[in-house]
Design a protein around this motif. Structure first.
Motif, PDB file in Angstrom:
ATOM      1  N   SER A 104     -10.014  11.233   2.186  1.00 55.11           N
ATOM      2  CA  SER A 104      -8.694  11.402   1.603  1.00 55.11           C
ATOM      3  C   SER A 104      -8.747  12.391   0.453  1.00 55.11           C
ATOM      4  O   SER A 104      -9.345  12.111  -0.580  1.00 55.11           O
ATOM      5  N   ASN A 151      -0.472   9.049  -1.911  1.00 51.09           N
ATOM      6  CA  ASN A 151      -1.603   8.883  -2.828  1.00 51.09           C
ATOM      7  C   ASN A 151      -1.489   9.767  -4.070  1.00 51.09           C
ATOM      8  O   ASN A 151      -2.246   9.597  -5.012  1.00 51.09           O
ATOM      9  N   SER A 152      -0.586  10.735  -4.039  1.00 53.23           N
ATOM     10  CA  SER A 152      -0.396  11.611  -5.208  1.00 53.23           C
ATOM     11  C   SER A 152       0.784  11.161  -6.058  1.00 53.23           C
ATOM     12  O   SER A 152       1.370  11.957  -6.790  1.00 53.23           O
ATOM     13  N   GLY A 162      -6.282   2.077  -0.269  1.00 50.79           N
ATOM     14  CA  GLY A 162      -6.320   3.283  -1.109  1.00 50.79           C
ATOM     15  C   GLY A 162      -6.739   4.515  -0.338  1.00 50.79           C
ATOM     16  O   GLY A 162      -5.921   5.384  -0.026  1.00 50.79           O
ATOM     17  N   LEU A 163      -8.009   4.590   0.001  1.00 54.62           N
ATOM     18  CA  LEU A 163      -8.521   5.784   0.673  1.00 54.62           C
ATOM     19  C   LEU A 163      -9.241   5.354   1.941  1.00 54.62           C
ATOM     20  O   LEU A 163      -9.882   4.310   1.977  1.00 54.62           O
ATOM     21  N   GLY A 221      -2.550   8.049  -8.681  1.00 56.07           N
ATOM     22  CA  GLY A 221      -3.629   8.191  -7.710  1.00 56.07           C
ATOM     23  C   GLY A 221      -4.331   9.517  -7.922  1.00 56.07           C
ATOM     24  O   GLY A 221      -4.897   9.760  -8.991  1.00 56.07           O
ATOM     25  N   CYS A 267       0.778  -1.235   0.000  1.00 56.22           N
ATOM     26  CA  CYS A 267       0.000   0.000   0.000  1.00 56.22           C
ATOM     27  C   CYS A 267       0.807   1.279   0.000  1.00 56.22           C
ATOM     28  O   CYS A 267       0.385   2.245  -0.583  1.00 56.22           O
ATOM     29  N   TYR A 279     -10.527   0.968   5.046  1.00 62.21           N
ATOM     30  CA  TYR A 279      -9.892   1.577   3.872  1.00 62.21           C
ATOM     31  C   TYR A 279     -10.391   0.915   2.599  1.00 62.21           C
ATOM     32  O   TYR A 279     -10.588  -0.299   2.558  1.00 62.21           O
ATOM     33  N   TRP A 325      -3.805  -0.687  -4.958  1.00 59.21           N
ATOM     34  CA  TRP A 325      -3.731   0.063  -3.703  1.00 59.21           C
ATOM     35  C   TRP A 325      -4.479  -0.744  -2.646  1.00 59.21           C
ATOM     36  O   TRP A 325      -5.704  -0.743  -2.625  1.00 59.21           O
ATOM     37  N   GLY A 365       3.894  11.676   2.036  1.00 59.77           N
ATOM     38  CA  GLY A 365       2.738  12.042   1.206  1.00 59.77           C
ATOM     39  C   GLY A 365       2.459  13.530   1.332  1.00 59.77           C
ATOM     40  O   GLY A 365       3.314  14.297   1.804  1.00 59.77           O
TER      41      GLY A 365
END
Lengths: 502, 550
Positions: free
Chosen positions: B528, B108-109, B493-494, B122, B17, B385, B490, B78
């Motif tokens: 997120s 995530n970016s 992910g979020l 992402g 992840c 998540y 992922w 992040g």
């Protein structure tokens, strides 16, 4: 029977000349320079006829049989010649080899025809009558062919159908001869069925000539296609007849050689003549070199930078004889620098400054082109101008797409240009629009500032170009931005009306 | 809803992840997709699971090779971690270290690139910020994304970054239509329901609570505490839709799409407050665009990562995983594992800003009183998540389609995926050339745990096939245009804004500092996105600055 055979002489001579004319015409369409093409085609053709005549003496037995075979061959090769030349033009590297081989084969076969026919007739007529009558019919046929070809055949049937039609005449002669000599011919049935099979094939060709033309791309264009190529960015097609050369990009007319001077004079001279001794000029788009041709009429010009996306296009207009004649070899001029790049990307990085930028992009018919008419683009453009510099933008038709036209005007104003919209009548396009964006107010030039030899723009013709009739005034107003693409939306709806109307 | 995470699953997921930017150079030796007539290279990317295993073997008293000291240790590179660093540097604190598990920062970016262009892995856009999103505006001014303000005080944005038109298109009834809201072919009562929904959302957007605060803000911590609004957090979005008599398929589809898009979860698993926040929280305006426009870049929010990262060169330590964080007197000792050398080292600092996903803290932060009970879930809030699959697909050309021309965001009414984004949409080139599309697929149909297993166990072959078949629904001929498919699963992910998470007790406890350990991550908002992550990063940095001064 004698008269039947003399009529045969008339038919085959007509056919022979037609094939020669077809080859000559296609060669001048496709390769340009009709004098050279016709001369060489006629030369090769007549020489090959000589070879055919010479070879005729080696035919000793079964003259009628050989004659029928020759007719079948002429019918099928001559009948398909136009199609072959058009279809293979883009497929093979050396078109001339194909052209002259085809002309030579047809020539040899035609060269065999008359001597063989005379030998068939030799027992039926005195020598002096034989020669006199065969050649009489032969030459009458030639006259008929040379009159029919330009007056009736090409205008009404087109080259492909004409060649199929005359192939059918040759096959008809073959069938006729088989019938006349039905008692003497060996393999009569084989010959007959071959003839019928070929007739069927040519009739199909004649019937589906449009489809074949479509494959050769010619059907989409009014005039024969004389050059076409696909680049990574667009399909370039050049069509032509003896009076007019037209360039199409992705099927859209870019210019017609008969009136492009109107478009390009109007694009260049109102802005150019109004600048005092312009030195450095930028042209975006316009890889045809025609705007550059107009710019080179100003002796004060020191550099012309042309940025075009498509290398093929500029290579074509630097090297192709017909095209360099049209643009007066402008792209090979030492003042001209050709840059192959995306205009927007290049503009953002260039340190150069210009007196005038000429923007000659295709119409904003899709979103990626729409970006080249955005306020962000014009802001970037402003940064490459010298103080007091100017831009002129081809801005589609203020008649067919009035809101699109005025959207360009408003977008230029939104980033701080003083704008001077104007329009010109270009028969191939209709009423066409341009917008001058200037950092200082625009002052039209006096006649002395215009270069000599212009045919359309002058100090007298400019004022009416600046006037817009009521039917060209906008009904909506908007600034074209990257995040609204309002120009593409307007352009689609406005031109859509005209496309739907058809 | 709460999924207790076993240690084994935790380690596995940890390995799958913590995503960072990947050099997405087309691996020319990647295998071809089997069973396709076309030669399509496909491969599964993602971090090596070795780090996780190493941690499992050595979770006890590992030998530490050396100790370094710094004033602030930031765990996680992040947006939250980078924003904390941005703020510290801005206020004169340069003595800090950012620990990043991956080869590149970004979280995530994350983004990548290949010969055809840059693309996101992402997060790929930021809506134009509200006036109360002060830190976002401040950053955008610094980065010249905001180039100035007009007389009315509205920001002027760099137009190359405002999403170019056309922005969205929806494939429905055989053709693409403009926008994502189903509009074509609706019955009159359906259209009326769609209109009523947007009117309600508009009233929420304008609503103010009894405390005088706006009902829905970004960052969400500034929102009104009026019970009328807060109570929406105790029911699910699907419940709210039902209670308010929204029954027709088009509106249910649309709201569900939005929840899956922003939260990776369907309306059943998202609180109504969060669901409405999506529509009511954004009220950004601009001098040079429509309200609620978005800013985007070819590499997505990887653009912002690059900008934030640039001044932090010496401070970022990649391939370093914090394996244990312990308060020791008034210092904090962080043990880290070097994934390339498998060695441990330690960092002693005055403060730790824990900017990694919040669930990781339960396994890393050692309790002072019970040093060996890191895995006792004392710190585990039962966070949920959403697992995602993201694929970057290189295409020879954009696929043919009926209806509206290709837009930035391309969605099908009939697909479980979120569709795809065209990464070179913002380019100003008119060339036709290969391009990369980024395909998003939240596994919202399954329970997270089962989904995570499916995500990580399915092969690249299986995933590529699923994705191609899905895309064929919109573009029947797309397969012949595919050059390659790169996949990024992922695991976590979020975070899901489940019912009760945002305004319940859990989130309050999550935010509480533990001694000199402060928490900063978008998890602390329960949703997120860039704005929330940045907010918590900056807030943590502000607290550190305050304490350093006193």
């Amino acid at each position: 029977m004698t008269y039947a055979l003399l009529i045969t002489a008339f038919v085959i001579s007509t056919c022979g000349l037609i094939y020669e004319l077809i080859a000559g015409t296609i060669a001048s369409y496709l390769l340009g320079d009709s004098i050279t093409q016709f001369s060489t085609v006629i030369g090769v053709y007549l020489f090959s006829m000589g070879i055919g005549s010479f070879l005729s003496k080696y035919v000793e037995k079964n003259i009628a049989f050989t004659f029928v075979q020759v007719e079948l061959l002429v019918g099928v090769i001559g009948g398909c010649s136009a199609t072959l030349l058009f279809l293979l033009f883009n497929q093979i590297d050396n078109f001339r080899i194909l052209l002259y081989s085809l002309v030579a084969i047809i020539g040899i076969l035609i060269g065999l025809e008359i001597p063989l026919l005379m030998r068939i007739l030799q027992d039926r007529l005195d020598f002096k009558d034989l020669v006199s009558q065969v050649f009489t019919f032969d030459y009458v046929g030639a006259l008929l062919a040379s009159l029919l070809f330009p007056l009736v055949l090409v205008p009404y049937l087109g080259l492909i159908r004409t060649s199929f039609l005359f192939g059918l005449f040759n096959l008809g002669v073959a069938v006729w001869t088989i019938h006349l000599f039905r008692n003497e011919l060996p393999y009569k049935n084989t010959l007959k069925s071959t003839a019928y099979l070929l007739i069927f094939a040519l009739v199909c060709g004649f019937a589906f000539a449009d489809k074949l033309m479509g494959i050769a791309e010619a059907a989409t264009f009014q005039d024969p296609v004389i050059y076409s190529t696909s680049t990574p960015y667009q399909r370039i097609v050049l069509t032509g007849n003896s009076k007019d050369l037209r360039l199409f990009l992705n099927g859209n007319l870019q210019f017609s050689s008969r009136d492009e001077y109107r478009y390009h004079e109007a694009l260049v001279h109102p802005a150019m003549a109004s600048i005092n001794a312009p030195k450095d000029i930028l042209v975006l788009g316009g890889g045809d070199g025609l705007a550059v041709r107009e710019l080179l009429k100003y002796p004060s010009v020191q550099t012309i930078t042309l940025v075009d996306l498509d290398k093929e296009m500029t290579v074509l207009f630097k090297n192709q004889g017909m095209l360099t004649r049209l643009n007066q070899n402008s792209l090979n001029n030492s003042k001209v620098k050709v840059i192959i790049n995306d205009a927007f990307i290049w503009l953002r990085t260039t340190p150069q400054k210009f007196d005038l930028a000429i923007i000659d992009f295709p119409d904003p018919s899709n979103y990626s082109l729409g970006k080249l008419y955005s306020d962000t683009f014009y802001k970037t453009l402003k940064n490459v101008l010298k103080p007091g510099g100017m831009v002129v933008v081809q801005s589609t038709s203020p008649f067919y797409a009035k809101n699109s036209f005025w959207c360009v005007d408003q977008t230029l104003r939104s980033v701080g240009f003083n704008t001077t919209p104007y329009h010109a009548y270009v028969p191939a396009f209709g009423d066409w629009g341009y917008v001058i964006g200037s950092l200082a107010p625009f002052k039209p030039a006096s006649q002395t500032a215009y270069p000599a030899g212009l045919r359309y723009v002058s100090a007298d013709t400019l004022p009416p170009m600046l006037c817009f009739a009521k039917d060209m005034l906008p009904t909506v107003s908007s600034v074209n931005k990257l995040n609204n693409q309002s120009l593409v939306h307007l352009f689609e709806s406005e031109w859509g009306e005209y496309v739907d109307a058809h | 809803m709460s999924t207790p995470i076993s240690r084994a699953v935790f380690l596995k997921v940890l390995a799958g992840c913590g995503i960072a930017a990947v050099a997405g150079k087309l691996a020319l030796d990647a295998p071809y997709l089997k069973g396709s007539k076309e030669k399509i290279r496909c491969r599964m990317l993602g971090p090596s699971s070795k780090i996780g295993h190493r941690l499992r073997q050595a979770a006890g008293n590992e030998k530490v090779s050396g100790t370094q000291s710094t004033r602030v240790t930031i765990i996680g590179g992040g947006i939250a971690g980078l924003s904390a660093a941005w703020w510290l540097k801005k206020y004169g604190v340069n003595d800090f270290i950012i620990l990043e598990l991956e080869k590149e920062v970004g979280g995530n970016s994350a983004s990548g690139s290949n010969p055809y262009g840059a693309f996101p892995w992402g997060a790929h856009y930021v809506p134009i910020p509200n006036t109360e999103s002060l830190y976002v505006r401040q950053l955008f001014e610094e980065l010249k994304i905001i180039q100035g303000y007009n007389a009315a005080g509205e920001p002027i944005y760099d137009e190359l970054m405002l999403c170019h038109e056309p922005q969205d298109r929806l494939y429905k009834d055989g053709a693409f239509h403009e926008g994502l809201v189903p509009k074509r072919g609706l019955q009159t009562d359906e259209s009326a329901e769609v209109a009523r929904f947007f009117e309600l959302m508009l009233s929420f957007r304008r609503a103010t609570g009894s405390d005088g605060k706006q009902a829905f803000t970004i960052p969400l911590d500034l929102s009104s505490q009026d019970q009328n609004f807060i109570a929406l957090d105790s029911i699910s979005m699907s419940q709210w839709l039902n209670d308010n008599n929204f029954k027709c398929k088009p509106i249910l589809w649309y709201v569900n799409y939005c929840c899956r898009d922003d939260y990776g979860s369907s309306t059943e698993n998202v609180s109504a407050w969060a669901g409405i926040h999506y529509f009511a929280g954004r009220r950004g305006t601009a001098a040079n665009s429509e309200p609620n426009a978005v800013l985007t870049w070819p590499q997505g929010n990887g653009f912002l990562v690059e900008k934030l990262k640039a001044p932090l060169k010496g401070c970022i330590r990649n391939n370093l995983m914090a394996s244990a964080v312990k308060q020791k007197g008034n210092k904090v000792l962080t043990t880290c594992l070097h994934s390339d050398t498998n060695e441990y080292s330690a960092i002693e600092s005055d403060f730790v800003i824990f900017a990694a996903p919040r669930y990781v803290a339960a396994h890393v932060i050692k309790d002072q009183k019970q040093p060996d009970t890191a895995h006792t879930h004392s710190n585990d809030f039962g966070l949920s998540y959403a697992p995602w699959m993201v694929a970057n697909i290189s295409l020879r050309q954009l696929p043919d389609s009926r209806g509206l021309a290709p837009a930035w965001d391309n969605v099908s009414y009939y697909s479980d995926s979120l569709g795809y984004v065209i990464s070179n949409h913002q380019e100003i080139s008119t060339r036709q050339k290969p391009t990369v599309i980024t395909y998003y697929f939240p596994l919202s149909q399954m329970q997270p745990k089962a989904a995570r297993q499916k995500l990580l166990q399915s092969t690249e072959e299986e995933w590529s096939r699923i994705i191609i078949e899905d895309l064929k629904g919109m573009h029947p001929n797309i397969e012949k245009d595919i050059i390659s498919i790169d996949l990024w699963p992922w695991g976590h992910g979020l975070i899901r804004p489940s019912v009760g998470l945002i305004w319940g007790e859990t989130r309050k406890r999550m935010k509480e500092a533990k001694g000199n350990i402060l928490f900063a991550h978008s998890d602390m908002s329960g949703m997120s996105n860039f704005e929330e992550a940045q907010y918590h990063g900056v807030e943590a940095a502000k607290m550190v600055l305050e304490k350093l001064e006193s």
